[in-house]
Write a protein that holds these residues in place. Structure first.
Motif, PDB file in Angstrom:
ATOM      1  N   VAL A  42       0.829  -1.215   0.000  1.00  0.00           N
ATOM      2  CA  VAL A  42       0.000   0.000   0.000  1.00  0.00           C
ATOM      3  C   VAL A  42       0.862   1.263   0.000  1.00  0.00           C
ATOM      4  N   PHE A  43       2.007   1.213   0.686  1.00  0.00           N
ATOM      5  CA  PHE A  43       2.852   2.408   0.674  1.00  0.00           C
ATOM      6  C   PHE A  43       3.665   2.530  -0.609  1.00  0.00           C
ATOM      7  N   ALA A  44       3.817   1.426  -1.338  1.00  0.00           N
ATOM      8  CA  ALA A  44       4.508   1.493  -2.626  1.00  0.00           C
ATOM      9  C   ALA A  44       3.606   2.010  -3.739  1.00  0.00           C
ATOM     10  N   THR A  45       2.291   1.841  -3.588  1.00  0.00           N
ATOM     11  CA  THR A  45       1.402   2.068  -4.733  1.00  0.00           C
ATOM     12  C   THR A  45       0.348   3.143  -4.536  1.00  0.00           C
ATOM     13  N   ASN A  46       0.201   3.678  -3.339  1.00  0.00           N
ATOM     14  CA  ASN A  46      -0.823   4.690  -3.091  1.00  0.00           C
ATOM     15  C   ASN A  46      -0.179   6.024  -2.702  1.00  0.00           C
ATOM     16  N   THR A  47      -0.839   7.108  -3.080  1.00  0.00           N
ATOM     17  CA  THR A  47      -0.225   8.438  -2.904  1.00  0.00           C
ATOM     18  C   THR A  47      -1.157   9.456  -2.256  1.00  0.00           C
ATOM     19  N   LEU A  81      -2.987   3.509   5.289  1.00  0.00           N
ATOM     20  CA  LEU A  81      -3.220   2.598   6.402  1.00  0.00           C
ATOM     21  C   LEU A  81      -4.623   2.014   6.358  1.00  0.00           C
ATOM     22  N   ARG A  82      -5.614   2.807   5.950  1.00  0.00           N
ATOM     23  CA  ARG A  82      -6.974   2.263   5.817  1.00  0.00           C
ATOM     24  C   ARG A  82      -7.020   1.202   4.722  1.00  0.00           C
ATOM     25  N   ARG A  83      -6.262   1.393   3.653  1.00  0.00           N
ATOM     26  CA  ARG A  83      -6.230   0.386   2.586  1.00  0.00           C
ATOM     27  C   ARG A  83      -5.559  -0.901   3.076  1.00  0.00           C
ATOM     28  N   TYR A  84      -4.515  -0.749   3.861  1.00  0.00           N
ATOM     29  CA  TYR A  84      -3.886  -1.921   4.495  1.00  0.00           C
ATOM     30  C   TYR A  84      -4.903  -2.673   5.347  1.00  0.00           C
TER      31      TYR A  84
END
Length: 398
Positions: free
Chosen positions: A317-322, A329-332
């Motif tokens: 999620v930190f590699a692909t979301n901006t 963190l919500r996506r995680y």
């Protein structure tokens, strides 16, 4: 970003590595004073090994892993073989051989990979403050550290979980699973079981099992259904509880295992608890991971693997979301909470079936083992692996 990780176990160190690979500045804190993990070893099924491969540790982990080619069940009273079959279908169906590994060896490998200069031991977390821009952690010695986000991989009695779920409609509660596990390491002994086999003796809702790990050792784990809170002092009681539970069994392999256990060298006693699945893993710039988020029984061997999946998802999620830290963190949380909770419930169901909490169900399981050709067991193992996010997202950070 600067990231604080609370907990230097498998989940915390693998999360630190995933974020370090993205170029972030990560500092790991743990209240332990030296590498003395709870539990002698763990099962790394294919999903967990794949995460470690992705983190660049594939060869090192393979060197730590035991060669486990076969699986067999035996009657604890008589020693009669109930079933025996190859575990090769797990490898061919999932794309990766599983490995049992000594927990201290794996934890030392992960800590070295993170960098011992990035790990602060003897630091107990006592406070978290998130001002919307940064997060500050306060420790028992009065010191503080401030970062862009904080990951709580601080175990089953997580301080961070209490912070994250403080405003939730209901607080997650730990539940005793009804049995105690004793585990440790002994030299490989063919009288207990073949050196390349996961060997399990069962009867009366109890089990004695061994798995091979590196160094010509068996990882043993035995389960005793009993109430929570029974007193135990390893120095005084030693293996007396094991003799009481299994000393009357007639299987020669069980006797050989009991004789091999040296309580002074390697014997752990762990009451087995889990936590009802819940889906509040994030509060602002703070998130939980591993046992803090999904404490489980070991009955399907997915506890460490699930923590490794958390670390994989966190890295993705930190590699692909901006859209910011809170959004990532919500996506995680969305990627992980449902699957992790499902594994908790599967393990809980398995524990109920195998430990004679329903005697008829346990007897039916024993009867089924005598007809088992491996198909059903392999289906269950692979089924636990198939839903892993690592099967869909490999290579994104390569």
């Amino acid at each position: 970003m600067k990231v604080l990780v609370i907990g230097a176990g498998v989940g915390g160190t693998s999360a630190a590595l995933a974020l370090q690979r993205l170029g972030h500045d990560v500092v790991v804190y743990d209240q332990m004073r030296e590498n003395k993990p709870v539990g002698a070893a763990l099962s790394l099924w294919s999903n967990g090994v794949k995460v470690l491969n992705w983190l660049g540790l594939g060869d090192a982990v393979a060197a730590l892993g035991g060669r486990m080619d076969l699986m067999a069940y035996y009657d604890g009273h008589t020693g009669e073989q109930m079933c025996r079959f190859s575990l090769d279908p797990v490898t061919t169906q999932t794309g990766q051989r599983p490995y049992p590994v000594a927990r201290a060896d794996l934890q030392a490998l992960l800590m070295d990979a993170v960098g011992l200069d990035r790990i602060r031991l003897g630091m107990r977390l006592t406070g978290i403050q998130d001002d919307g821009t940064t997060v500050t952690a306060t420790f028992a010695d009065g010191s503080t550290d401030t970062a862009d986000l904080l990951i709580g991989a601080d175990g089953a009695r997580s301080f961070t979980r209490d912070y994250v779920t403080a405003d939730a409609a209901s607080r997650p509660e730990r539940t005793y699973s009804g049995y105690t596990n004793f585990n440790g390491l002994v030299p490989i002994d063919e009288r207990i079981g073949p050196a390349d086999q996961w060997t399990t003796y069962v009867a009366e809702g109890k089990r004695c099992a061994v798995m091979p790990v590196a160094g010509d050792r068996f990882y043993f784990f035995v389960d005793v259904p009993q109430p929570a809170g029974l007193p135990y002092d390893r120095a005084a009681d030693g293996k007396a509880p094991l003799e009481a539970a299994f000393g009357g069994w007639g299987a020669p392999g069980v006797r050989a295992l009991l004789d091999a256990i040296d309580p002074a060298a390697s014997l752990n006693r762990v009451e087995i608890w889990d936590i009802d699945p819940f889906h509040t893993w994030v509060r602002g710039r703070v998130a939980i991971l591993g046992d803090a988020a999904h404490n489980t029984t070991p009955d399907i061997g997915q506890g460490a693997c699930s923590a490794l999946e958390d670390s994989f998802a966190l890295g993705i999620v930190f590699a692909t979301n901006t859209l910011g830290i809170e959004d990532s963190l919500r996506r995680y949380q969305d990627i992980r909470s449902t699957r992790a909770g499902d594994l908790v419930l599967r393990a809980r169901k398995r524990a109920h079936e195998t430990h004679a909490f329903d005697p008829a169900a346990t007897q039916a399981w024993y009867d089924g083992l005598r007809r088992e050709d491996g198909t059903g067991v392999i289906r269950g193992i692979v089924g636990n692996i198939e839903g892993s996010p690592v099967n869909l997202g490999g290579g994104i950070l390569a």
